[in-house]
Design a protein around this motif. Structure first.
Motif, PDB file in Angstrom:
ATOM      1  N   GLY A   1       0.808  -1.205   0.000  1.00 51.65           N
ATOM      2  CA  GLY A   1       0.000   0.000   0.000  1.00 51.65           C
ATOM      3  C   GLY A   1       0.843   1.256   0.000  1.00 51.65           C
ATOM      4  O   GLY A   1       1.897   1.325   0.643  1.00 51.65           O
ATOM      5  N   LEU A   2       0.380   2.268  -0.716  1.00 50.82           N
ATOM      6  CA  LEU A   2       1.004   3.586  -0.742  1.00 50.82           C
ATOM      7  C   LEU A   2      -0.013   4.637  -0.326  1.00 50.82           C
ATOM      8  O   LEU A   2      -1.198   4.508  -0.620  1.00 50.82           O
ATOM      9  CB  LEU A   2       1.517   3.926  -2.146  1.00 50.82           C
ATOM     10  CG  LEU A   2       2.632   3.082  -2.738  1.00 50.82           C
ATOM     11  CD1 LEU A   2       2.880   3.490  -4.189  1.00 50.82           C
ATOM     12  CD2 LEU A   2       3.912   3.219  -1.921  1.00 50.82           C
ATOM     13  N   VAL A   3       0.472   5.672   0.320  1.00 45.84           N
ATOM     14  CA  VAL A   3      -0.345   6.850   0.607  1.00 45.84           C
ATOM     15  C   VAL A   3       0.405   8.052   0.063  1.00 45.84           C
ATOM     16  O   VAL A   3       1.558   8.295   0.419  1.00 45.84           O
ATOM     17  CB  VAL A   3      -0.611   7.018   2.109  1.00 45.84           C
ATOM     18  CG1 VAL A   3      -1.310   8.350   2.377  1.00 45.84           C
ATOM     19  CG2 VAL A   3      -1.464   5.874   2.639  1.00 45.84           C
ATOM     20  N   TYR A   4      -0.233   8.790  -0.831  1.00 45.10           N
ATOM     21  CA  TYR A   4       0.380   9.933  -1.491  1.00 45.10           C
ATOM     22  C   TYR A   4       0.038  11.199  -0.711  1.00 45.10           C
ATOM     23  O   TYR A   4      -1.135  11.547  -0.554  1.00 45.10           O
ATOM     24  CB  TYR A   4      -0.146  10.072  -2.922  1.00 45.10           C
ATOM     25  CG  TYR A   4      -0.144   8.782  -3.703  1.00 45.10           C
ATOM     26  CD1 TYR A   4       1.038   8.088  -3.956  1.00 45.10           C
ATOM     27  CD2 TYR A   4      -1.339   8.246  -4.190  1.00 45.10           C
ATOM     28  CE1 TYR A   4       1.035   6.899  -4.678  1.00 45.10           C
ATOM     29  CE2 TYR A   4      -1.357   7.059  -4.918  1.00 45.10           C
ATOM     30  CZ  TYR A   4      -0.165   6.395  -5.163  1.00 45.10           C
ATOM     31  OH  TYR A   4      -0.178   5.223  -5.873  1.00 45.10           O
TER      32      TYR A   4
ATOM     33  N   TYR B   1      -4.381  13.955   1.247  1.00 46.25           N
ATOM     34  CA  TYR B   1      -3.622  12.727   1.005  1.00 46.25           C
ATOM     35  C   TYR B   1      -4.560  11.585   0.676  1.00 46.25           C
ATOM     36  O   TYR B   1      -5.684  11.514   1.168  1.00 46.25           O
ATOM     37  CB  TYR B   1      -2.679  12.436   2.155  1.00 46.25           C
ATOM     38  CG  TYR B   1      -3.234  11.844   3.437  1.00 46.25           C
ATOM     39  CD1 TYR B   1      -2.580  10.785   4.057  1.00 46.25           C
ATOM     40  CD2 TYR B   1      -4.359  12.359   4.082  1.00 46.25           C
ATOM     41  CE1 TYR B   1      -3.022  10.249   5.251  1.00 46.25           C
ATOM     42  CE2 TYR B   1      -4.814  11.843   5.280  1.00 46.25           C
ATOM     43  CZ  TYR B   1      -4.139  10.776   5.855  1.00 46.25           C
ATOM     44  OH  TYR B   1      -4.591  10.248   7.049  1.00 46.25           O
ATOM     45  N   TYR B   2      -4.064  10.708  -0.209  1.00 49.38           N
ATOM     46  CA  TYR B   2      -4.890   9.632  -0.744  1.00 49.38           C
ATOM     47  C   TYR B   2      -4.094   8.337  -0.838  1.00 49.38           C
ATOM     48  O   TYR B   2      -2.880   8.350  -1.060  1.00 49.38           O
ATOM     49  CB  TYR B   2      -5.416   9.999  -2.136  1.00 49.38           C
ATOM     50  CG  TYR B   2      -6.427  11.115  -2.115  1.00 49.38           C
ATOM     51  CD1 TYR B   2      -7.788  10.850  -1.980  1.00 49.38           C
ATOM     52  CD2 TYR B   2      -6.018  12.440  -2.214  1.00 49.38           C
ATOM     53  CE1 TYR B   2      -8.710  11.882  -1.954  1.00 49.38           C
ATOM     54  CE2 TYR B   2      -6.933  13.476  -2.184  1.00 49.38           C
ATOM     55  CZ  TYR B   2      -8.284  13.176  -2.055  1.00 49.38           C
ATOM     56  OH  TYR B   2      -9.200  14.215  -2.017  1.00 49.38           O
ATOM     57  N   ALA B   3      -4.815   7.224  -0.703  1.00 49.47           N
ATOM     58  CA  ALA B   3      -4.199   5.905  -0.754  1.00 49.47           C
ATOM     59  C   ALA B   3      -4.443   5.237  -2.100  1.00 49.47           C
ATOM     60  O   ALA B   3      -5.398   5.556  -2.809  1.00 49.47           O
ATOM     61  CB  ALA B   3      -4.778   5.032   0.360  1.00 49.47           C
ATOM     62  N   ASN B   4      -3.573   4.276  -2.428  1.00 46.29           N
ATOM     63  CA  ASN B   4      -3.735   3.521  -3.678  1.00 46.29           C
ATOM     64  C   ASN B   4      -4.561   2.265  -3.476  1.00 46.29           C
ATOM     65  O   ASN B   4      -4.861   1.559  -4.442  1.00 46.29           O
ATOM     66  CB  ASN B   4      -2.372   3.159  -4.269  1.00 46.29           C
ATOM     67  CG  ASN B   4      -1.638   2.102  -3.458  1.00 46.29           C
ATOM     68  OD1 ASN B   4      -1.856   1.972  -2.247  1.00 46.29           O
ATOM     69  ND2 ASN B   4      -0.744   1.374  -4.106  1.00 46.29           N
ATOM     70  N   GLN B   5      -4.911   1.953  -2.205  1.00 46.47           N
ATOM     71  CA  GLN B   5      -5.735   0.791  -1.898  1.00 46.47           C
ATOM     72  C   GLN B   5      -6.867   1.221  -0.976  1.00 46.47           C
ATOM     73  O   GLN B   5      -6.666   2.048  -0.081  1.00 46.47           O
ATOM     74  CB  GLN B   5      -4.900  -0.306  -1.220  1.00 46.47           C
ATOM     75  CG  GLN B   5      -3.767  -0.849  -2.082  1.00 46.47           C
ATOM     76  CD  GLN B   5      -2.925  -1.886  -1.348  1.00 46.47           C
ATOM     77  OE1 GLN B   5      -3.110  -2.138  -0.158  1.00 46.47           O
ATOM     78  NE2 GLN B   5      -1.988  -2.482  -2.062  1.00 46.47           N
ATOM     79  N   GLU B   6      -8.040   0.657  -1.189  1.00 50.50           N
ATOM     80  CA  GLU B   6      -9.182   1.020  -0.347  1.00 50.50           C
ATOM     81  C   GLU B   6      -9.046   0.483   1.064  1.00 50.50           C
ATOM     82  O   GLU B   6      -9.475   1.118   2.030  1.00 50.50           O
ATOM     83  CB  GLU B   6     -10.478   0.525  -0.987  1.00 50.50           C
ATOM     84  CG  GLU B   6     -10.848   1.262  -2.259  1.00 50.50           C
ATOM     85  CD  GLU B   6     -12.248   0.911  -2.734  1.00 50.50           C
ATOM     86  OE1 GLU B   6     -13.217   1.534  -2.244  1.00 50.50           O
ATOM     87  OE2 GLU B   6     -12.364   0.018  -3.590  1.00 50.50           O
TER      88      GLU B   6
END
Length: 272
Positions: free
Chosen positions: A100-103, A109-114
């Motif tokens: 998982g990544l969080v940008y 800020y947003y994640a690449n996985q729910e």
């Protein structure tokens, strides 16, 4: 040269493990400001994580995202984002391994996985709201820092990116990922340049691995008593634990508060 400005890390420095600010720290910062020395936050956190802390301490300026985004009294003065092509390499590598990544942008800020257990454990340990979900956020907005969620033994999977990115572990489930060359010291340098101060006129407090560069850079670097052991060689002085008047004792050692104040200090915490 006389100290003009003091930079404070947040987690483990201004706030304790419960994410509370000890009352004596609140009072020490107030006394520091009254003496004419400016307190500034220098943190790995993003701007949207620190509002209540700034308000409680009456601090107006900050070095955020491990030096990637710097604001002086409401004015952004320095930005150092991860180049988009390099972000693409990190995204591809993380997807390959299911990590998982969080940008982290300047405003959201947003994640690449729910859903991601590691993400939940690490982010919620900061006592902040969870990120939104937008796997494409990094393609639309500048990203100054990324959370990479993996275990320590998996760090070697990213060895090929270490010439372009800096990886700093801050949680057993997570690392900060910064642009190569980024650090709190770089953000501090930008602020000092704006103010016309020399590094010798600055003091800094920290406790974590992301504080190495700034403690080395300033004129007097102070490590908290609860610091990571690997930080201690970079400090000029090791003060007491965050809950044992560590901030006040460090300010006294730096000759920024009178010594008699330590004896009068009392413990306690104020919720952030």
């Amino acid at each position: 040269m006389k100290c003009k400005i003091v930079f404070f890390d947040i987690d483990g420095t201004l706030v304790n493990e419960q994410k509370d600010i000890p009352q004596d720290t609140v009072e020490a910062i107030r006394e520091l400001k009254a003496s004419g020395v400016e307190p500034v936050v220098a943190t790995g956190r993003a701007p949207y994580f620190i509002g209540p802390i700034l308000e409680k301490l009456g601090i107006e300026s900050y070095v955020c995202l491990n030096g990637g985004y710097v604001v002086y009294k409401g004015e952004p003065i320095y930005r150092f984002a991860i180049a988009r092509d390099i972000m693409g390499k990190l995204v591809d590598k993380a997807e390959e391994h299911g990590h998982g990544l969080v940008y982290e942008g300047a405003e959201a800020y947003y994640a690449n996985q729910e859903t991601n257990t590691f993400m939940t454990d690490s982010v919620l340990s900061l006592k902040v709201n969870p990120p939104g979900y937008d796997p494409e956020f990094w393609q639309k907005e500048d990203v100054y820092q990324t959370f990479l969620h993996c275990e320590a033994q998996e760090e070697t999977l990213y060895e090929s990116l270490k010439d372009e990115l800096t990886f700093i572990r801050w949680h057993e489930c997570a690392m900060d990922v910064l642009p190569k060359g980024g650090s709190k010291a770089k953000g501090i340098e930008a602020m000092l340049n704006k103010l016309g101060y020399d590094a010798s006129q600055a003091v800094a407090f920290g406790d974590g691995l992301n504080d190495k560069e700034m403690l080395e850079y300033v004129g007097f670097g102070i490590a908290m008593g609860n610091s990571h052991p690997d930080l201690l060689p970079y400090a000029d002085y090791v003060t007491a634990h965050v809950d044992d008047s560590g901030i006040r004792r460090g300010l006294v050692k730096a000759e920024l508060l009178p010594a008699k104040a330590v004896a009068a200090a009392h413990r306690g915490a104020g919720a952030v």
